[in-house]
Design a protein around this motif. Structure first.
Motif, PDB file in Angstrom:
ATOM      1  N   UNK A 181      23.627  48.419   9.635  1.00 16.81           N
ATOM      2  CA  UNK A 181      24.749  47.492   9.765  1.00 16.81           C
ATOM      3  C   UNK A 181      25.987  48.357  10.017  1.00 16.81           C
ATOM      4  N   UNK A 182      26.329  48.551  11.300  1.00 17.03           N
ATOM      5  CA  UNK A 182      27.444  49.431  11.626  1.00 17.03           C
ATOM      6  C   UNK A 182      27.111  50.861  11.270  1.00 17.03           C
ATOM      7  N   UNK A 183      27.902  51.465  10.390  1.00 18.14           N
ATOM      8  CA  UNK A 183      27.660  52.862  10.033  1.00 18.14           C
ATOM      9  C   UNK A 183      26.955  52.997   8.687  1.00 18.14           C
ATOM     10  N   UNK A 184      26.292  51.904   8.255  1.00 14.91           N
ATOM     11  CA  UNK A 184      25.585  51.970   6.976  1.00 14.91           C
ATOM     12  C   UNK A 184      24.221  51.303   7.075  1.00 14.91           C
ATOM     13  N   UNK A 185      23.326  51.731   6.193  1.00  9.49           N
ATOM     14  CA  UNK A 185      22.043  51.053   6.039  1.00  9.49           C
ATOM     15  C   UNK A 185      22.244  50.041   4.910  1.00  9.49           C
ATOM     16  N   UNK A 186      22.006  48.769   5.224  1.00 10.72           N
ATOM     17  CA  UNK A 186      22.184  47.721   4.220  1.00 10.72           C
ATOM     18  C   UNK A 186      20.820  47.419   3.616  1.00 10.72           C
ATOM     19  N   UNK A 187      20.679  47.746   2.337  1.00 11.06           N
ATOM     20  CA  UNK A 187      19.406  47.587   1.645  1.00 11.06           C
ATOM     21  C   UNK A 187      19.509  46.373   0.736  1.00 11.06           C
ATOM     22  N   UNK A 188      18.742  45.328   1.049  1.00 11.67           N
ATOM     23  CA  UNK A 188      18.775  44.107   0.247  1.00 11.67           C
ATOM     24  C   UNK A 188      18.139  44.319  -1.115  1.00 11.67           C
ATOM     25  N   UNK A 189      18.438  43.403  -2.035  1.00 11.75           N
ATOM     26  CA  UNK A 189      18.027  43.568  -3.430  1.00 11.75           C
ATOM     27  C   UNK A 189      16.521  43.546  -3.615  1.00 11.75           C
ATOM     28  N   UNK A 190      15.764  43.075  -2.612  1.00 11.14           N
ATOM     29  CA  UNK A 190      14.315  43.022  -2.787  1.00 11.14           C
ATOM     30  C   UNK A 190      13.570  44.135  -2.041  1.00 11.14           C
ATOM     31  N   UNK A 191      14.292  45.093  -1.466  1.00  9.36           N
ATOM     32  CA  UNK A 191      13.628  46.210  -0.782  1.00  9.36           C
ATOM     33  C   UNK A 191      12.975  47.098  -1.840  1.00  9.36           C
ATOM     34  N   UNK A 243      12.469  54.622   8.007  1.00  8.90           N
ATOM     35  CA  UNK A 243      13.165  53.509   7.355  1.00  8.90           C
ATOM     36  C   UNK A 243      14.647  53.493   7.720  1.00  8.90           C
ATOM     37  N   UNK A 244      15.187  54.653   8.082  1.00  9.21           N
ATOM     38  CA  UNK A 244      16.608  54.733   8.446  1.00  9.21           C
ATOM     39  C   UNK A 244      16.750  55.811   9.512  1.00  9.21           C
ATOM     40  N   UNK A 245      17.799  55.724  10.339  1.00 13.18           N
ATOM     41  CA  UNK A 245      17.977  56.730  11.380  1.00 13.18           C
ATOM     42  C   UNK A 245      18.278  58.111  10.792  1.00 13.18           C
ATOM     43  N   UNK A 246      17.768  59.134  11.461  1.00 12.77           N
ATOM     44  CA  UNK A 246      18.197  60.511  11.224  1.00 12.77           C
ATOM     45  C   UNK A 246      18.054  61.020   9.814  1.00 12.77           C
ATOM     46  N   UNK A 247      19.084  61.733   9.372  1.00 14.73           N
ATOM     47  CA  UNK A 247      19.034  62.457   8.103  1.00 14.73           C
ATOM     48  C   UNK A 247      18.898  61.508   6.912  1.00 14.73           C
ATOM     49  N   UNK A 248      19.464  60.307   6.997  1.00 17.52           N
ATOM     50  CA  UNK A 248      19.351  59.375   5.874  1.00 17.52           C
ATOM     51  C   UNK A 248      17.888  58.997   5.650  1.00 17.52           C
ATOM     52  N   UNK A 271      25.653  54.939   3.552  1.00 14.66           N
ATOM     53  CA  UNK A 271      26.225  55.387   4.822  1.00 14.66           C
ATOM     54  C   UNK A 271      25.192  56.170   5.633  1.00 14.66           C
ATOM     55  N   UNK A 272      25.089  55.859   6.918  1.00 11.37           N
ATOM     56  CA  UNK A 272      24.225  56.655   7.784  1.00 11.37           C
ATOM     57  C   UNK A 272      24.804  58.062   7.834  1.00 11.37           C
ATOM     58  N   UNK A 273      23.968  59.048   8.094  1.00  6.25           N
ATOM     59  CA  UNK A 273      24.449  60.429   8.083  1.00  6.25           C
ATOM     60  C   UNK A 273      24.446  60.947   9.515  1.00  6.25           C
ATOM     61  N   UNK A 274      25.488  60.622  10.282  1.00  2.00           N
ATOM     62  CA  UNK A 274      25.512  61.051  11.685  1.00  2.00           C
ATOM     63  C   UNK A 274      25.769  62.542  11.770  1.00  2.00           C
ATOM     64  N   UNK A 275      25.200  63.164  12.804  1.00  2.62           N
ATOM     65  CA  UNK A 275      25.394  64.594  12.925  1.00  2.62           C
ATOM     66  C   UNK A 275      26.135  64.984  14.191  1.00  2.62           C
TER      67      UNK A 275
END
Lengths: 311, 169
Positions: free
Chosen positions: A66-76, A86-91, A174-178
């Protein structure tokens, strides 16, 4: 059957869950994965009069960029983070290093990241991760939603800034852009007595490197205080220096000296302090090696998409 | 809401209409209300794994779930591994490899392994992941070696799984 009697509701709508909780906030508890709460109910240290089961609220069962963050819902569930995609790149790489060290597979199939943050065990891996990354924690109550930074969220062992009438509905990592700022490397180490035991100490390390110099350092520690903390002094020492063994050793010594760990029968203060130093150094080495491999596979690592889009 | 709640549980593809207090554990309801006593309760603390059953295909601790949470979910216990009362290939392998002595943990191990390996058979090829899986449950008789051999006998590279296919049932 050990828990004391309670009432139970399992609404399908978040608004109904919020309403149910708000009617009896002081005596109700929210049930997500239940892998800590139900155990405490067995001991009857937790005796809720009402359980608000949110497992039927489908909108909470999501993980989205979601934009520059990974939004993790309460049931993940914990197990969703076992694979780096599960998430882009370093995250994604970081989360997939942390998840396999949480309990064991059947608990990871039920337990949730959001639930771990709400429970706030001081040795929780996710709590240390959230603090290291400055995660945003979304709390939803009768008055609406608010976002609290992880740094202000944890108040002590099992104590958080969540009000009794609020549900922890999502975690924003927050996603960890490089590509723009440099190359990001991540590391995670923990010490535990047996395979599926709670950690005695856990360390999250995130390094951003540019032209061979550390430009940003994040160290999240579990088991170093009565709540998850950043090792700020060690982080400051790392920034502007090269990722060399002696620099890591100095940072590790600063993190250990700055720690204020609680004493436990199998992990006294001095022992914990020693372990913090060892694990900070190892996590930093991991992070440097991770940044090197991310750099090497630069097409995938640098644009931050390795496998994410294909998913 | 208060008092007992009627719930339809689907266990091994058979519906069970039970009326239970919300505080009753899935494990207790399976044993006492559904008469499915293959599932064992050891520690009742989520530690030992004797009570492991599959809920929607995933191995879970049935002592850390309430029965009322399982309405509409697909529950599978050791009784429902095969349709005809025959042993599942992994049960036969556990017997052949001395993967049990007292047998109390066996149903939990069977459900743990069958659930995880059906979803991802590559776990058998990675000793570290297999260790991590088997460390979920406690066995105080075998030292785990027999159980590990049983996994490899069925799901390993030269395992029987491909030959008779019963592990896929």
């Amino acid at each position: 059957m050990k828990p004391a009697p309670f009432d139970y509701t399992a609404p399908a709508e978040l608004s109904d869950a919020v309403t149910a909780l708000a009617e009896r906030p002081e005596t109700a508890r929210v049930l997500a994965g239940g892998q800590s709460l139900v155990l405490e109910m067995h001991y009857r240290r937790e005796r809720p009069a009402l359980l608000v089961d949110i497992n039927n609220v489908r909108e909470l069962d999501t993980i989205t960029a979601d934009g520059d963050a990974l939004r993790v819902g309460a049931l993940a569930r914990h197990r969703a983070f076992e694979t780096p995609t599960v998430a882009p790149g370093a995250l994604g790489r970081l989360l997939s290093r942390v998840s396999p060290l949480i309990a064991h597979p059947p608990v990871r199939a039920r337990g949730t990241m959001a639930g771990s943050l709400a429970w706030a065990n001081p040795v929780s891996e996710w709590c240390a991760t959230a603090v290291a990354l400055d995660a945003g924690i979304e709390l939803t109550g009768p008055a609406g939603s608010r976002l609290v930074g992880a740094g202000e969220f944890f108040l002590g062992p099992f104590r958080t800034a969540r009000q009794p009438d609020e549900i922890l509905t999502s975690v924003r990592l927050p996603l960890l852009p490089g590509a723009e700022t440099g190359t990001v490397g991540v590391g995670f180490c923990e010490q535990h007595r047996t395979h599926a035991s709670f950690a005695q100490v856990a360390v999250v390390a995130v390094l951003t490197l540019r032209d061979g110099v550390i430009v940003e350092a994040r160290l999240g520690l579990a088991g170093a205080a009565d709540r998850p903390v950043r090792a700020h002094e060690a982080e400051r020492h790392l920034v502007g220096r090269e990722p060399e063994p002696d620099v890591f050793a100095q940072a590790a010594a600063l993190a250990a000296a700055g720690a204020d760990p609680l004493s436990e029968p199998h992990a006294g203060v001095e022992y914990r302090r020693h372990v913090i130093g060892v694990l900070v150094r190892r996590a930093l080495v991991q992070a440097r090696e991770d940044s090197e491999s991310a750099d090497f596979f630069s097409g995938a690592g640098r644009d931050g998409h390795d496998g994410w889009e294909a998913r | 809401m208060t008092g007992r709640i009627p719930v339809r549980l689907t266990v091994n593809e058979t519906p069970y209409d039970v009326t239970v207090e919300p505080r009753r554990l899935l494990a207790d309801v399976l044993r006492e209300d559904c008469d499915l006593t293959g599932t064992k309760l050891g520690c009742e603390h989520g530690v030992c794994g004797s009570c492991t059953v599959l809920v929607d295909g995933e191995g879970v601790r049935s002592c850390l779930m309430f029965a009322v949470q399982c309405a509409g979910r697909d529950i599978r216990t050791v009784e429902g591994l095969t349709a005809d009362g025959e042993l599942h290939a992994f049960q036969e392998a556990i017997s052949a490899e001395h993967g049990l002595q007292c047998g109390f943990c066996t149903a939990g191990f069977v459900m743990l392994v069958v659930g995880a390996l059906q979803e991802d058979p590559t776990i058998a090829e990675d000793p570290e992941r297999l260790d991590g899986l088997l460390a979920s449950n406690l066995c105080r008789c075998t030292g785990y070696e027999g159980i590990r051999r049983a996994v490899l006998r069925v799901y390993g590279k030269d395992g029987t799984r491909q030959e008779n296919g019963t592990a896929e049932d």
